[in-house]
Design a protein around this motif. Sequence first.
Motif, PDB file in Angstrom:
ATOM      1  N   HIS A 262      -3.215  16.420  93.280  1.00 41.05           N
ATOM      2  CA  HIS A 262      -2.480  15.158  93.213  1.00 41.05           C
ATOM      3  C   HIS A 262      -1.145  15.366  92.487  1.00 41.05           C
ATOM      4  O   HIS A 262      -0.097  14.880  92.930  1.00 41.05           O
ATOM      5  CB  HIS A 262      -3.333  14.117  92.483  1.00 41.05           C
ATOM      6  CG  HIS A 262      -2.700  12.769  92.407  1.00 41.05           C
ATOM      7  ND1 HIS A 262      -2.973  11.763  93.312  1.00 41.05           N
ATOM      8  CD2 HIS A 262      -1.784  12.250  91.537  1.00 41.05           C
ATOM      9  CE1 HIS A 262      -2.263  10.692  92.999  1.00 41.05           C
ATOM     10  NE2 HIS A 262      -1.542  10.958  91.919  1.00 41.05           N
ATOM     11  N   THR A 263      -1.181  16.094  91.368  1.00 38.86           N
ATOM     12  CA  THR A 263       0.045  16.353  90.601  1.00 38.86           C
ATOM     13  C   THR A 263       1.037  17.183  91.410  1.00 38.86           C
ATOM     14  O   THR A 263       2.243  16.896  91.426  1.00 38.86           O
ATOM     15  CB  THR A 263      -0.300  17.082  89.294  1.00 38.86           C
ATOM     16  OG1 THR A 263      -1.223  16.288  88.539  1.00 38.86           O
ATOM     17  CG2 THR A 263       0.951  17.334  88.468  1.00 38.86           C
ATOM     18  N   ALA A 264       0.520  18.205  92.099  1.00 35.49           N
ATOM     19  CA  ALA A 264       1.392  19.053  92.916  1.00 35.49           C
ATOM     20  C   ALA A 264       2.027  18.255  94.046  1.00 35.49           C
ATOM     21  O   ALA A 264       3.222  18.412  94.344  1.00 35.49           O
ATOM     22  CB  ALA A 264       0.596  20.229  93.470  1.00 35.49           C
ATOM     23  N   ALA A 265       1.234  17.386  94.674  1.00 34.42           N
ATOM     24  CA  ALA A 265       1.757  16.583  95.768  1.00 34.42           C
ATOM     25  C   ALA A 265       2.826  15.611  95.278  1.00 34.42           C
ATOM     26  O   ALA A 265       3.853  15.403  95.951  1.00 34.42           O
ATOM     27  CB  ALA A 265       0.623  15.827  96.451  1.00 34.42           C
ATOM     28  N   ASP A 266       2.607  15.017  94.104  1.00 31.58           N
ATOM     29  CA  ASP A 266       3.597  14.093  93.561  1.00 31.58           C
ATOM     30  C   ASP A 266       4.900  14.813  93.220  1.00 31.58           C
ATOM     31  O   ASP A 266       6.004  14.295  93.455  1.00 31.58           O
ATOM     32  CB  ASP A 266       3.046  13.403  92.312  1.00 31.58           C
ATOM     33  CG  ASP A 266       2.219  12.170  92.663  1.00 31.58           C
ATOM     34  OD1 ASP A 266       2.279  11.733  93.826  1.00 31.58           O
ATOM     35  OD2 ASP A 266       1.514  11.660  91.775  1.00 31.58           O
ATOM     36  N   THR A 267       4.779  16.015  92.653  1.00 34.45           N
ATOM     37  CA  THR A 267       5.983  16.794  92.332  1.00 34.45           C
ATOM     38  C   THR A 267       6.743  17.156  93.597  1.00 34.45           C
ATOM     39  O   THR A 267       7.978  17.017  93.674  1.00 34.45           O
ATOM     40  CB  THR A 267       5.597  18.075  91.569  1.00 34.45           C
ATOM     41  OG1 THR A 267       4.898  17.724  90.371  1.00 34.45           O
ATOM     42  CG2 THR A 267       6.827  18.890  91.221  1.00 34.45           C
ATOM     43  N   LEU A 268       5.997  17.618  94.598  1.00 37.65           N
ATOM     44  CA  LEU A 268       6.637  17.982  95.860  1.00 37.65           C
ATOM     45  C   LEU A 268       7.278  16.763  96.515  1.00 37.65           C
ATOM     46  O   LEU A 268       8.387  16.844  97.059  1.00 37.65           O
ATOM     47  CB  LEU A 268       5.602  18.604  96.797  1.00 37.65           C
ATOM     48  CG  LEU A 268       6.109  19.068  98.167  1.00 37.65           C
ATOM     49  CD1 LEU A 268       7.197  20.117  98.011  1.00 37.65           C
ATOM     50  CD2 LEU A 268       4.956  19.613  99.006  1.00 37.65           C
ATOM     51  N   ARG A 269       6.607  15.631  96.438  1.00 38.95           N
ATOM     52  CA  ARG A 269       7.158  14.399  97.015  1.00 38.95           C
ATOM     53  C   ARG A 269       8.490  14.046  96.358  1.00 38.95           C
ATOM     54  O   ARG A 269       9.441  13.649  97.045  1.00 38.95           O
ATOM     55  CB  ARG A 269       6.158  13.258  96.858  1.00 38.95           C
ATOM     56  CG  ARG A 269       6.719  11.923  97.293  1.00 38.95           C
ATOM     57  CD  ARG A 269       5.701  10.804  97.370  1.00 38.95           C
ATOM     58  NE  ARG A 269       4.752  10.731  96.287  1.00 38.95           N
ATOM     59  CZ  ARG A 269       4.081   9.618  95.975  1.00 38.95           C
ATOM     60  NH1 ARG A 269       4.293   8.509  96.665  1.00 38.95           N
ATOM     61  NH2 ARG A 269       3.204   9.604  95.000  1.00 38.95           N
ATOM     62  N   THR A 270       8.585  14.199  95.042  1.00 40.09           N
ATOM     63  CA  THR A 270       9.828  13.881  94.335  1.00 40.09           C
ATOM     64  C   THR A 270      10.958  14.814  94.771  1.00 40.09           C
ATOM     65  O   THR A 270      12.090  14.376  95.016  1.00 40.09           O
ATOM     66  CB  THR A 270       9.606  14.001  92.820  1.00 40.09           C
ATOM     67  OG1 THR A 270       8.572  13.096  92.420  1.00 40.09           O
ATOM     68  CG2 THR A 270      10.877  13.685  92.060  1.00 40.09           C
ATOM     69  N   VAL A 271      10.644  16.100  94.896  1.00 48.46           N
ATOM     70  CA  VAL A 271      11.652  17.081  95.317  1.00 48.46           C
ATOM     71  C   VAL A 271      12.134  16.784  96.734  1.00 48.46           C
ATOM     72  O   VAL A 271      13.336  16.802  97.033  1.00 48.46           O
ATOM     73  CB  VAL A 271      11.086  18.507  95.216  1.00 48.46           C
ATOM     74  CG1 VAL A 271      12.046  19.517  95.838  1.00 48.46           C
ATOM     75  CG2 VAL A 271      10.808  18.863  93.765  1.00 48.46           C
TER      76      VAL A 271
ATOM     77  N   GLY B 252      -0.938  13.344 100.489  1.00 49.00           N
ATOM     78  CA  GLY B 252      -1.724  14.410  99.890  1.00 49.00           C
ATOM     79  C   GLY B 252      -1.842  15.659 100.739  1.00 49.00           C
ATOM     80  O   GLY B 252      -2.614  16.561 100.412  1.00 49.00           O
ATOM     81  N   ALA B 253      -1.085  15.745 101.836  1.00 55.60           N
ATOM     82  CA  ALA B 253      -1.162  16.898 102.736  1.00 55.60           C
ATOM     83  C   ALA B 253      -0.087  17.912 102.354  1.00 55.60           C
ATOM     84  O   ALA B 253       1.013  17.937 102.925  1.00 55.60           O
ATOM     85  CB  ALA B 253      -0.995  16.450 104.179  1.00 55.60           C
ATOM     86  N   LEU B 254      -0.412  18.755 101.373  1.00 49.92           N
ATOM     87  CA  LEU B 254       0.570  19.709 100.859  1.00 49.92           C
ATOM     88  C   LEU B 254       1.006  20.713 101.920  1.00 49.92           C
ATOM     89  O   LEU B 254       2.197  21.005 102.065  1.00 49.92           O
ATOM     90  CB  LEU B 254      -0.013  20.448  99.658  1.00 49.92           C
ATOM     91  CG  LEU B 254      -0.075  19.674  98.340  1.00 49.92           C
ATOM     92  CD1 LEU B 254      -0.863  20.469  97.304  1.00 49.92           C
ATOM     93  CD2 LEU B 254       1.319  19.388  97.830  1.00 49.92           C
ATOM     94  N   ALA B 255       0.053  21.256 102.664  1.00 52.93           N
ATOM     95  CA  ALA B 255       0.392  22.273 103.661  1.00 52.93           C
ATOM     96  C   ALA B 255       1.308  21.701 104.737  1.00 52.93           C
ATOM     97  O   ALA B 255       2.295  22.333 105.127  1.00 52.93           O
ATOM     98  CB  ALA B 255      -0.882  22.834 104.289  1.00 52.93           C
ATOM     99  N   SER B 256       1.000  20.500 105.214  1.00 50.30           N
ATOM    100  CA  SER B 256       1.843  19.881 106.238  1.00 50.30           C
ATOM    101  C   SER B 256       3.236  19.576 105.689  1.00 50.30           C
ATOM    102  O   SER B 256       4.238  19.726 106.396  1.00 50.30           O
ATOM    103  CB  SER B 256       1.197  18.588 106.744  1.00 50.30           C
ATOM    104  OG  SER B 256       0.005  18.874 107.454  1.00 50.30           O
ATOM    105  N   ALA B 257       3.302  19.148 104.426  1.00 46.23           N
ATOM    106  CA  ALA B 257       4.597  18.863 103.819  1.00 46.23           C
ATOM    107  C   ALA B 257       5.444  20.125 103.718  1.00 46.23           C
ATOM    108  O   ALA B 257       6.641  20.117 104.047  1.00 46.23           O
ATOM    109  CB  ALA B 257       4.395  18.240 102.438  1.00 46.23           C
TER     110      ALA B 257
END
Length: 325
Positions: free
Chosen positions: A243-252, A300-305
């Motif tokens: 969840h934390t990784a996805a939120d960070t990636l979303r912000t970037v 929450g789909a880190l790989a797809s993002a």
Amino acid sequence: MTPRSRRSARPTTMSPSPSAGASATARAWAELLRLPALFTVPGDALAGAATTGNRPNRRTLLAIASSLCLYEAGMALNDWADQAEDALERPHRPLPSGRIRPSAALAAASALTAAGLALAARAGRPALAVAAPLAATVWAYDLALKRTPAGPAAMATARGLDLLLGATATGGSSRPALPSALTLATHTLAVTTVSRGETRGGSPLAPLAALAMTGTLAWTLTRTPQAPGTALSLHPAAALSRHTAADTLRTVLTAAFVTTSGRPLLHAALNPSPPLTQRAVGGGIRAMIPLQAALAARSGALASALLTAALAPAARRFARKVSVT
């Protein structure tokens, strides 16, 4: 002068080599189909698939292939429908310049539409139920709606449906993807509205409105809670880390979206000339990639993002060779 030397002095004509002719034809089709813009298409289906909480599967790939075909059908049909206008304003385009026959462009649009619908049908009935109105919207936009007040809304509808296509192909339902589809459609509406002044320039109001919309969408992206997605099946500690990784990636990714779209829009608002307006439209099209990736990260789909975001450098590199507008 000897007979041999007399013959060698006779002027000769050089016909273009077959490879040069094939290269020129390939470039003409690349311009007609605006190939760099293709990199903005797979993220639609991936962002839609992410909202279902399922991993991308074979049906997702079929949805991506269907989207690519329908998108390119729209590109070919667009130039076929704009022949008279392009002859005056863009005579260098493949059809008015004679590099591609109008009948070939129309045949390509028809074949690509049929292929897109066939691929969607293989992904299942729910996917075909979305692909059919998507294809109809593409044709209606190019043939009838483009120059009407309904034009930008039609283009926005097509892009939203494209995201829903990925959701229905992957999970069978479009309902969880509606917020993401609305976000992508809103951005498309703003970019399409700006594009109406890309050949003649115009008022700064459209770029200013699009700039404000970019800021609003960015705020929404960072404020909307992350969907549970696939993290529900993980251990609580792993789910929190994801969840934390996805939120960070979303912000970037949201910051990349604002930069890619906002900067050229600001320039066009300050000086709404045709070159700067075209640059703003191109930036808005490329900004769809970080926007799609941010939407996938929000689900929450880190790989797809990450996969979607990786398409941005290729889109930027190819856009230097072939215009996306």
